[in-house]
Design an enzyme around this catalytic site. Sequence first.
Site, PDB file in Angstrom:
ATOM      1  N   GLU A 294       0.853  -1.189   0.000  1.00  0.00           N
ATOM      2  CA  GLU A 294       0.000   0.000   0.000  1.00  0.00           C
ATOM      3  C   GLU A 294       0.881   1.228   0.000  1.00  0.00           C
ATOM      4  OE1 GLU A 294      -1.180  -2.063   2.879  1.00  0.00           O
ATOM      5  OE2 GLU A 294      -2.845  -2.933   1.766  1.00  0.00           O
TER       6      GLU A 294
ATOM      7  N   TYR B 236       7.925   1.955  -7.387  1.00  0.00           N
ATOM      8  CA  TYR B 236       7.211   0.668  -7.490  1.00  0.00           C
ATOM      9  C   TYR B 236       6.810   0.385  -8.947  1.00  0.00           C
ATOM     10  CZ  TYR B 236       7.005   0.960  -2.402  1.00  0.00           C
ATOM     11  OH  TYR B 236       7.340   1.046  -1.072  1.00  0.00           O
TER      12      TYR B 236
END
Length: 144
Positions: free
Chosen positions: A103, A115
């Site tokens: 998250e 990411y």
Amino acid sequence: MKPRPMLFKDLPLVYAIECESFSTPWSLEALKEEMCNSLAYYVVVEKEGQVVGYGGLWVVEGEGEIINIGVRKAYRGQGIGKSILEELIAYGQQKGACQMTLEVRESNEVARYMYTSFGFQVIGKRKGYYNAPKEDALMMQLQL
Ligand SMILES: CC(C)(COP(=O)(O)OP(=O)(O)OC[C@H]1O[C@@H](n2cnc3c(N)ncnc32)[C@H](O)[C@@H]1OP(=O)(O)O)[C@@H](O)C(=O)NCCC(=O)NCCS
């Protein structure tokens, strides 16, 4: 700059990174407990003899979950975050994980870029997941 497993002696500096990096940092006690969590794997990166970055994941039933990655402000932008993420993904793969999840705050562009550059994709949103300030979390996933 290769990450190495985190040790109890690293905890004070890891806690300092946590406080510098997050508005609701984990307590030193919580970090200590994580060191005893058999599902968890934590690493640190040292520079000039000091711990300047850390990260960890859990591997549960074929799924890796990135718990945290943080780098001291003065050492950001030097590839340390990437080296930690690379190590956590490699560990997940070695433990047989088929996917990695995490998250991230919706406004955290730097982390999202990092990411995404590893192939993570947004798979959903958790409304109001974070406090201080209240914000949605994006759920991201990487198929291994
Ligand atoms: C996110 C964080 C861990 C990245 O660590 P870092 O060591 O600075 O990152 P790196 O130098 O390895 O760069 C990794 C990637 O992040 C992105 N990035 C880094 N700095 C950036 C910047 N100023 N602007 C945009 N993207 C940036 C890039 O995609 C970069 O890859 P590239 O160099 O191939 O373009 C660090 O910024 C941090 O500790 N932030 C606070 C804590 C946090 O938000 N953690 C993530 C929680 S989900």
